[in-house]
Motif scaffolding. Structure first.
Motif, mmCIF file in Angstrom:
data_model
loop_
_atom_site.group_PDB
_atom_site.id
_atom_site.type_symbol
_atom_site.label_atom_id
_atom_site.label_comp_id
_atom_site.label_asym_id
_atom_site.label_seq_id
_atom_site.Cartn_x
_atom_site.Cartn_y
_atom_site.Cartn_z
ATOM 1 N N THR A 127 -5.690 3.147 -5.396
ATOM 2 C CA THR A 127 -5.816 2.789 -6.735
ATOM 3 C C THR A 127 -7.420 3.679 -7.360
ATOM 4 O OG1 THR A 127 -6.585 0.854 -5.519
ATOM 5 C CG2 THR A 127 -7.898 1.042 -6.957
ATOM 6 N N PHE A 128 -6.979 4.333 -8.397
ATOM 7 C CA PHE A 128 -8.012 5.380 -9.258
ATOM 8 C C PHE A 128 -9.526 4.200 -9.872
ATOM 9 C CE2 PHE A 128 -3.803 7.137 -9.310
ATOM 10 C CZ PHE A 128 -4.084 8.612 -8.833
ATOM 11 N N VAL A 129 -9.972 4.643 -9.263
ATOM 12 C CA VAL A 129 -11.011 4.473 -10.358
ATOM 13 C C VAL A 129 -12.639 5.482 -11.175
ATOM 14 C CG1 VAL A 129 -13.880 3.066 -10.094
ATOM 15 C CG2 VAL A 129 -11.847 2.567 -8.632
ATOM 16 N N ALA A 130 -11.567 5.574 -12.250
ATOM 17 C CA ALA A 130 -12.531 6.897 -12.645
ATOM 18 C C ALA A 130 -13.576 6.789 -13.447
ATOM 19 C CB ALA A 130 -11.262 7.400 -14.113
ATOM 20 N N ASN A 131 -14.449 8.204 -14.005
ATOM 21 C CA ASN A 131 -15.736 8.557 -14.466
ATOM 22 C C ASN A 131 -15.185 9.958 -15.266
ATOM 23 O OD1 ASN A 131 -16.601 10.271 -12.813
ATOM 24 N ND2 ASN A 131 -17.170 8.663 -11.235
ATOM 25 N N GLU A 132 -16.304 10.235 -16.363
ATOM 26 C CA GLU A 132 -16.263 11.928 -16.945
ATOM 27 C C GLU A 132 -16.346 12.698 -15.954
ATOM 28 O OE1 GLU A 132 -20.937 10.278 -16.859
ATOM 29 O OE2 GLU A 132 -18.692 9.319 -16.576
ATOM 30 N N HIS A 133 -16.832 12.551 -15.060
ATOM 31 C CA HIS A 133 -17.086 13.829 -13.360
ATOM 32 C C HIS A 133 -15.543 13.889 -12.623
ATOM 33 C CE1 HIS A 133 -20.772 14.003 -14.347
ATOM 34 N NE2 HIS A 133 -20.658 13.169 -13.756
ATOM 35 N N GLY A 134 -14.947 12.737 -12.338
ATOM 36 C CA GLY A 134 -13.981 13.059 -12.012
ATOM 37 C C GLY A 134 -13.280 11.223 -11.283
ATOM 38 N N VAL A 135 -12.631 11.472 -10.433
ATOM 39 C CA VAL A 135 -11.145 9.886 -10.117
ATOM 40 C C VAL A 135 -11.964 9.652 -8.102
ATOM 41 C CG1 VAL A 135 -9.992 9.494 -11.462
ATOM 42 C CG2 VAL A 135 -9.551 10.465 -9.319
ATOM 43 N N ASP A 136 -12.535 8.232 -7.879
ATOM 44 C CA ASP A 136 -11.839 8.166 -6.666
ATOM 45 C C ASP A 136 -10.936 7.197 -6.116
ATOM 46 O OD1 ASP A 136 -14.875 8.318 -5.815
ATOM 47 O OD2 ASP A 136 -16.288 7.151 -7.448
ATOM 48 N N VAL A 137 -10.563 7.724 -5.558
ATOM 49 C CA VAL A 137 -8.638 7.030 -4.819
ATOM 50 C C VAL A 137 -9.110 6.125 -3.852
ATOM 51 C CG1 VAL A 137 -7.137 8.498 -4.133
ATOM 52 C CG2 VAL A 137 -8.880 9.707 -5.622
ATOM 53 N N VAL A 138 -8.867 5.884 -3.862
ATOM 54 C CA VAL A 138 -8.829 4.106 -2.511
ATOM 55 C C VAL A 138 -7.905 4.845 -2.110
ATOM 56 C CG1 VAL A 138 -9.941 1.918 -2.063
ATOM 57 C CG2 VAL A 138 -11.372 3.421 -3.555
ATOM 58 N N LEU A 139 -7.338 4.644 -0.650
ATOM 59 C CA LEU A 139 -6.059 3.754 -0.420
ATOM 60 C C LEU A 139 -6.026 3.203 0.673
ATOM 61 C CD1 LEU A 139 -4.856 8.172 0.892
ATOM 62 C CD2 LEU A 139 -4.246 7.202 -1.192
ATOM 63 N N GLU A 140 -5.039 2.103 0.882
ATOM 64 C CA GLU A 140 -4.810 0.838 1.335
ATOM 65 C C GLU A 140 -3.833 0.755 2.200
ATOM 66 O OE1 GLU A 140 -5.325 -3.613 1.552
ATOM 67 O OE2 GLU A 140 -5.781 -2.365 0.296
ATOM 68 N N PHE A 141 -4.139 0.664 3.993
ATOM 69 C CA PHE A 141 -2.359 1.222 4.335
ATOM 70 C C PHE A 141 -1.699 0.010 4.908
ATOM 71 C CE2 PHE A 141 -4.418 5.024 3.996
ATOM 72 C CZ PHE A 141 -3.333 6.369 3.736
ATOM 73 N N ASP A 142 -1.104 -0.521 4.688
ATOM 74 C CA ASP A 142 -0.637 -1.932 6.215
ATOM 75 C C ASP A 142 0.026 -1.172 6.886
ATOM 76 O OD1 ASP A 142 0.200 -4.330 6.348
ATOM 77 O OD2 ASP A 142 2.290 -4.511 5.284
ATOM 78 N N LYS A 143 0.152 -1.278 8.146
ATOM 79 C CA LYS A 143 0.007 -0.481 9.220
ATOM 80 C C LYS A 143 1.117 -1.369 9.546
ATOM 81 C CE LYS A 143 -2.525 2.213 11.318
ATOM 82 N NZ LYS A 143 -3.296 3.389 12.188
#
Length: 354
Positions: free
Chosen positions: A200-216
């Motif tokens: 998942t990306f959550v972007a703004n004018e400075h960059g993006v937060d990257v969220v990773l979810e793993f099904d282990k």
């Protein structure tokens, strides 16, 4: 559209509307431009307002089951208080600032399966609203998003699909009522530990937060579970970082960090990120045990909380230029060049969720 659509709410002889986009290909943070062309009918009318809205499909949790719904997430008024004479032709300019969090629909000239996006025109004549025109919009990733998506493919992850989930991610500022999940099958080197990964990306004018979810995967005596990682990537670093190495580090850190966290060990910040050139200052709690790993399940800090309820940016450059083939990046079989708006069906004239 390529034809003028009669405004059905106003009967035979009413006005018609035709919205034409200068370029339907865009990116988050850019301006989407075009014009709304009106043609008067057999009699004069007073137009209260003309608006355009970005619409897409999102998955919503219902009382008994999940379902897809048409969601309008950004609206701009084009004009108001117009007198349209019989047979008169008007051309009104429109500009829509694409929200930074707008989900990606296309990559390397191919449509991302599971995603739809359109610009819908509404015309209100004396309080009667007609959703008169719907035009496809193709959203390409920001450069740093593109590099990260490339990295997943280069590492061997296989694209499974993409969708929008209604809700918010805990700890992140979101302006839109949904977030995009890009789903991958695990690359071979992680397959002993992970079944699938959601990005998942959550972007703004400075960059993006990257969220990773793993099904282990579960072990012989343990059940499988989800684990999470959250990282930041600056727009300025799109061409400065070895993203394959960076993503590999993120994945291994998130998987190892979950076990270390629950074993009482501290959390090691990533090699590239907050505090390095081009990145903002670290948020409160960064570098402390548990930051970036929210545990698993509800309650207890699951990143994704379900709810029922800007301008400028990088230039388009070579958008959709197939510099690297989709098949080489894990997208073979998961992307289709179909008619995007088939999935909207007949709902373009119906109700939507604001």
């Amino acid at each position: 559209m390529v034809f003028k659509k009669m405004l059905g709410a106003f009967g035979v002889g009413g006005p018609s509307v035709d919205t034409v986009l200068s370029n339907p290909n865009t990116r988050p943070g850019l301006m989407l431009g075009g014009q709304v062309n009106l043609t008067g009918g057999s009699h004069d009318v007073e137009i209260d307002h003309i608006t355009v809205g970005l619409v897409t499909r999102a998955e919503i949790d219902g009382a008994e089951e999940e379902y897809d719904a048409l969601v309008e997430f950004h609206r701009v008024q084009v004009a108001g208080g117009l007198h349209l004479r019989e047979g008169q032709q008007l051309s009104l300019p429109l500009q829509v600032a694409m929200p930074w969090e707008t989900p990606v629909t296309d990559l390397y000239g191919q449509h991302l399966h599971g995603m739809t996006m359109g610009l819908r025109t509404e015309v209100a004549i004396r309080g009667a609203v007609d959703k008169g025109d719907l035009d496809p919009v193709y959203v390409h990733p920001l450069p740093v998003q593109e590099r990260i998506l490339e990295a997943f493919g280069r590492l061997g992850f296989g694209f499974k699909g993409a969708d929008l989930e209604r809700g918010h991610i805990s700890g992140l500022h979101q302006s839109l009522p949904f977030y995009q999940e890009v789903e991958y099958y695990a690359a071979p080197q992680y397959a002993h530990t992970v079944n699938e990964v959601e990005l998942t990306f959550v972007a703004n004018e400075h960059g993006v937060d990257v969220v990773l979810e793993f099904d282990k995967r579960g072990g012989m005596f343990t059940s499988g579970h989800d684990s999470y990682g959250r990282y930041h990537a600056a727009h300025a670093d799109a061409d400065r970082v070895d993203w394959a190495a960076q993503v590999d580090g993120w994945v291994r850190e998130a998987l190892d960090g979950y076990q270390s966290l629950h074993a009482g060990h501290g959390y090691a910040p990533p090699a590239q990120g907050y505090g390095t050139p081009g990145y903002p200052p670290p948020p409160p709690g960064y570098g402390q045990p548990g930051y970036g790993h929210a545990g698993h399940g509800h309650p207890g800090g699951h990143y994704k909380e379900e709810h029922h309820e800007r301008h400028g940016g990088p230039g388009m450059g070579a958008v959709a230029a197939g510099v690297v083939g989709g098949a080489a990046l894990g997208f073979a079989g998961g992307m289709v060049a179909d008619e995007v708006f088939d999935s909207f069906g007949d709902e373009e004239g119906g109700d939507e969720e604001a």
